[in-house]
Scaffold this active site. Structure first.
Site, PDB file in Angstrom:
ATOM      1  N   MET A  58       0.842  -1.199   0.000  1.00 21.22           N
ATOM      2  CA  MET A  58       0.000   0.000   0.000  1.00 21.22           C
ATOM      3  C   MET A  58       0.882   1.256   0.000  1.00 21.22           C
ATOM      4  O   MET A  58       0.424   2.353   0.340  1.00 21.22           O
ATOM      5  CB  MET A  58      -0.943  -0.007   1.197  1.00 21.22           C
ATOM      6  CG  MET A  58      -1.913  -1.189   1.130  1.00 21.22           C
ATOM      7  SD  MET A  58      -3.433  -0.913   2.018  1.00 21.22           S
ATOM      8  CE  MET A  58      -2.829  -0.824   3.680  1.00 21.22           C
ATOM      9  N   ALA A  74       4.121   3.965   0.859  1.00 19.82           N
ATOM     10  CA  ALA A  74       4.902   4.486   1.993  1.00 19.82           C
ATOM     11  C   ALA A  74       5.983   3.455   2.323  1.00 19.82           C
ATOM     12  O   ALA A  74       6.108   2.979   3.459  1.00 19.82           O
ATOM     13  CB  ALA A  74       4.013   4.794   3.197  1.00 19.82           C
ATOM     14  N   HIS A  83       8.998   1.153   3.209  1.00 18.64           N
ATOM     15  CA  HIS A  83      10.072   1.179   4.211  1.00 18.64           C
ATOM     16  C   HIS A  83      10.933  -0.067   4.017  1.00 18.64           C
ATOM     17  O   HIS A  83      10.670  -0.877   3.101  1.00 18.64           O
ATOM     18  CB  HIS A  83       9.477   1.267   5.617  1.00 18.64           C
ATOM     19  CG  HIS A  83       8.417   0.231   5.894  1.00 18.64           C
ATOM     20  ND1 HIS A  83       8.694  -1.121   5.943  1.00 18.64           N
ATOM     21  CD2 HIS A  83       7.080   0.338   6.090  1.00 18.64           C
ATOM     22  CE1 HIS A  83       7.581  -1.789   6.195  1.00 18.64           C
ATOM     23  NE2 HIS A  83       6.578  -0.929   6.272  1.00 18.64           N
ATOM     24  N   HIS A 130       9.179  -3.445   3.371  1.00 16.37           N
ATOM     25  CA  HIS A 130       8.752  -3.665   1.982  1.00 16.37           C
ATOM     26  C   HIS A 130       9.961  -3.990   1.102  1.00 16.37           C
ATOM     27  O   HIS A 130       9.915  -4.892   0.268  1.00 16.37           O
ATOM     28  CB  HIS A 130       8.101  -2.398   1.416  1.00 16.37           C
ATOM     29  CG  HIS A 130       6.834  -1.988   2.102  1.00 16.37           C
ATOM     30  ND1 HIS A 130       6.710  -0.792   2.770  1.00 16.37           N
ATOM     31  CD2 HIS A 130       5.622  -2.595   2.199  1.00 16.37           C
ATOM     32  CE1 HIS A 130       5.483  -0.672   3.242  1.00 16.37           C
ATOM     33  NE2 HIS A 130       4.805  -1.754   2.921  1.00 16.37           N
ATOM     34  N   GLN A 188     -10.335  -2.509   2.567  1.00 16.79           N
ATOM     35  CA  GLN A 188      -9.822  -3.174   3.765  1.00 16.79           C
ATOM     36  C   GLN A 188      -9.740  -2.228   4.963  1.00 16.79           C
ATOM     37  O   GLN A 188      -9.208  -2.594   6.006  1.00 16.79           O
ATOM     38  CB  GLN A 188      -8.481  -3.842   3.476  1.00 16.79           C
ATOM     39  CG  GLN A 188      -7.329  -2.903   3.218  1.00 16.79           C
ATOM     40  CD  GLN A 188      -6.104  -3.661   2.734  1.00 16.79           C
ATOM     41  OE1 GLN A 188      -6.078  -4.187   1.638  1.00 16.79           O
ATOM     42  NE2 GLN A 188      -5.083  -3.734   3.576  1.00 16.79           N
ATOM     43  N   ASP A 239       2.379  -9.376   9.178  1.00 17.10           N
ATOM     44  CA  ASP A 239       0.925  -9.528   9.099  1.00 17.10           C
ATOM     45  C   ASP A 239       0.618 -11.022   8.977  1.00 17.10           C
ATOM     46  O   ASP A 239       0.156 -11.487   7.934  1.00 17.10           O
ATOM     47  CB  ASP A 239       0.390  -8.752   7.891  1.00 17.10           C
ATOM     48  CG  ASP A 239       0.725  -7.275   7.992  1.00 17.10           C
ATOM     49  OD1 ASP A 239       0.049  -6.570   8.735  1.00 17.10           O
ATOM     50  OD2 ASP A 239       1.710  -6.834   7.357  1.00 17.10           O
TER      51      ASP A 239
HETATM   52  P1  AMP Z   1       1.430  -2.968   3.471  1.00 19.53           P
HETATM   53  O1  AMP Z   1       1.996  -1.934   2.549  1.00 19.53           O
HETATM   54  O2  AMP Z   1       1.427  -2.564   4.895  1.00 19.53           O
HETATM   55  O3  AMP Z   1       0.115  -3.523   2.987  1.00 19.53           O
HETATM   56  O4  AMP Z   1       2.437  -4.185   3.413  1.00 19.53           O
HETATM   57  C1  AMP Z   1       2.798  -4.807   2.215  1.00 19.53           C
HETATM   58  C2  AMP Z   1       3.539  -6.075   2.528  1.00 19.53           C
HETATM   59  O5  AMP Z   1       4.705  -5.764   3.267  1.00 19.53           O
HETATM   60  C3  AMP Z   1       2.713  -7.064   3.367  1.00 19.53           C
HETATM   61  O6  AMP Z   1       2.954  -8.374   2.909  1.00 19.53           O
HETATM   62  C4  AMP Z   1       3.280  -6.856   4.750  1.00 19.53           C
HETATM   63  O7  AMP Z   1       3.167  -7.990   5.581  1.00 19.53           O
HETATM   64  C5  AMP Z   1       4.747  -6.577   4.427  1.00 19.53           C
HETATM   65  N1  AMP Z   1       5.404  -5.859   5.524  1.00 19.53           N
HETATM   66  C6  AMP Z   1       4.971  -4.732   6.139  1.00 19.53           C
HETATM   67  N2  AMP Z   1       5.825  -4.400   7.135  1.00 19.53           N
HETATM   68  C7  AMP Z   1       6.798  -5.335   7.150  1.00 19.53           C
HETATM   69  C8  AMP Z   1       7.956  -5.560   7.945  1.00 19.53           C
HETATM   70  N3  AMP Z   1       8.285  -4.743   8.935  1.00 19.53           N
HETATM   71  N4  AMP Z   1       8.720  -6.628   7.677  1.00 19.53           N
HETATM   72  C9  AMP Z   1       8.403  -7.476   6.667  1.00 19.53           C
HETATM   73  N5  AMP Z   1       7.326  -7.326   5.885  1.00 19.53           N
HETATM   74  C10 AMP Z   1       6.536  -6.279   6.115  1.00 19.53           C
END
Ligand code: AMP
Length: 289
Positions: A39, A41, A43, A46, A70, A159
């Site tokens: 999504m 942003a 870091h 990702h 979601q 997650d």
């Molecule tokens: P999001 O952008 O929050 O939807 O996350 C995208 C993907 O990155 C999802 O599969 C998350 O589980 C993974 N993710 C987010 N934060 C972390 C982290 N600190 N370490 C590893 N994977 C992450």
């Protein structure tokens, strides 16, 4: 299109175009597509997933789409951090092939009415307070899988419930994709990286670092005590969090990752998952025993 230099990032906004690119790649039969849905942003968490995708796939596709379906609270959606210019810079540095960056109307037409629901597993943990959250996740992930047609998709263990639910959907709907669950990437102080950490002020960030410390404490007690109950471990983590000044503890649970059954006496296969609110920011984390 296929002969385009692999290192130049292509930004694709149309679902149809993305799908036809993927079809061409698949038809060539030689190049595996590795996919990382996000999504934005972006870091280091990702980026670790994307680096893994580069190792396991010839063509790497990342998607950035803040999926409204979601989010249950509009405010949460409106406040979700966005840094698309920076994100694109990071993706260029990593030399990935495609960024799928659709607008909302490219994904959902106004009469969109389809839902994918993994009935049981979405009822627990985050599903209790975030109604419809996981239906939104499974629906968008299946849609992205159909557009991008990846051979491999990489998700984060941060997650874990999300991963368990997606794994279940893939198995039960015979989706032809291999899933990889990547370990959680943390700050030096243990705080799991998250786009939501952007909302924390320095004091809150300091408190948030205690989330992982509490999980490690729980794990440690499990490793060093015989026949300890989950209830006891949860109670200790709870009071650790209270002492740190975490006032809103949404859940602390010990579960089996295969069937998401709550464990009375924990076993090595189990994980501890927590969700707390610090200031207005909801943070989740987990560890496996
Ligand atoms: P999001 O952008 O929050 O939807 O996350 C995208 C993907 O990155 C999802 O599969 C998350 O589980 C993974 N993710 C987010 N934060 C972390 C982290 N600190 N370490 C590893 N994977 C992450």
């Amino acid at each position: 299109m296929m002969s385009k230099k692999i290192n130049s990032l292509q930004i694709i906004k149309s679902a149809k175009r993305m799908q036809s690119i993927s079809l061409l790649i698949k038809k060539s039969g030689r190049r595996t597509i590795a996919f990382v849905p996000t999504m934005g942003a972006l870091h280091e968490g990702h980026l670790a997933l994307i680096k893994k995708a580069k190792k396991v796939g010839k063509i790497v596709v990342v998607s950035i789409f803040v999926n409204p379906r979601q989010f249950s609270e509009k405010e949460d959606l409106d406040n979700y951090p966005s840094s698309i210019k920076d994100d694109i810079k990071k993706l260029r540095i990593l030399k990935i092939d495609y960024l799928f960056l659709p607008q909302i109307n490219e994904i959902y037409n106004p009469r969109f009415q389809t839902k994918v629901i993994v009935e049981e597993f979405q009822k627990h943990l985050c599903g209790i307070s975030r109604k419809n959250h996981f239906d939104g996740v499974t629906t968008i992930v299946l849609k992205l899988f159909n557009i991008i047609m990846p051979d491999v998709a990489i998700f984060g263990k941060k997650d874990l419930q999300q991963f368990i639910i997606i794994k279940t959907m893939v198995r039960e709907l015979n989706i032809n994709v291999k899933l990889i669950c990547h370990k959680t990437i943390r700050e030096k102080d243990g705080l799991a990286m998250s786009s939501r950490n952007n909302h924390l002020n320095p004091k809150e960030k300091q408190i948030a670092a205690g989330i992982y410390k509490g999980l490690k404490l729980g794990k440690n007690i499990f490793m060093t005590s015989k026949n300890i109950t989950s209830k006891k471990i949860v109670k200790l983590i709870h009071s650790f969090y209270r002492d740190l000044g975490i006032k809103k503890i949404e859940y602390i649970e010990i579960m089996n990752p295969d069937d998401m059954a709550y464990s009375i006496i924990p076993s090595r296969k189990d994980f501890i998952a927590v969700s707390v609110k610090i200031g207005g920011t909801r943070l989740i984390d987990n560890v496996e025993f």
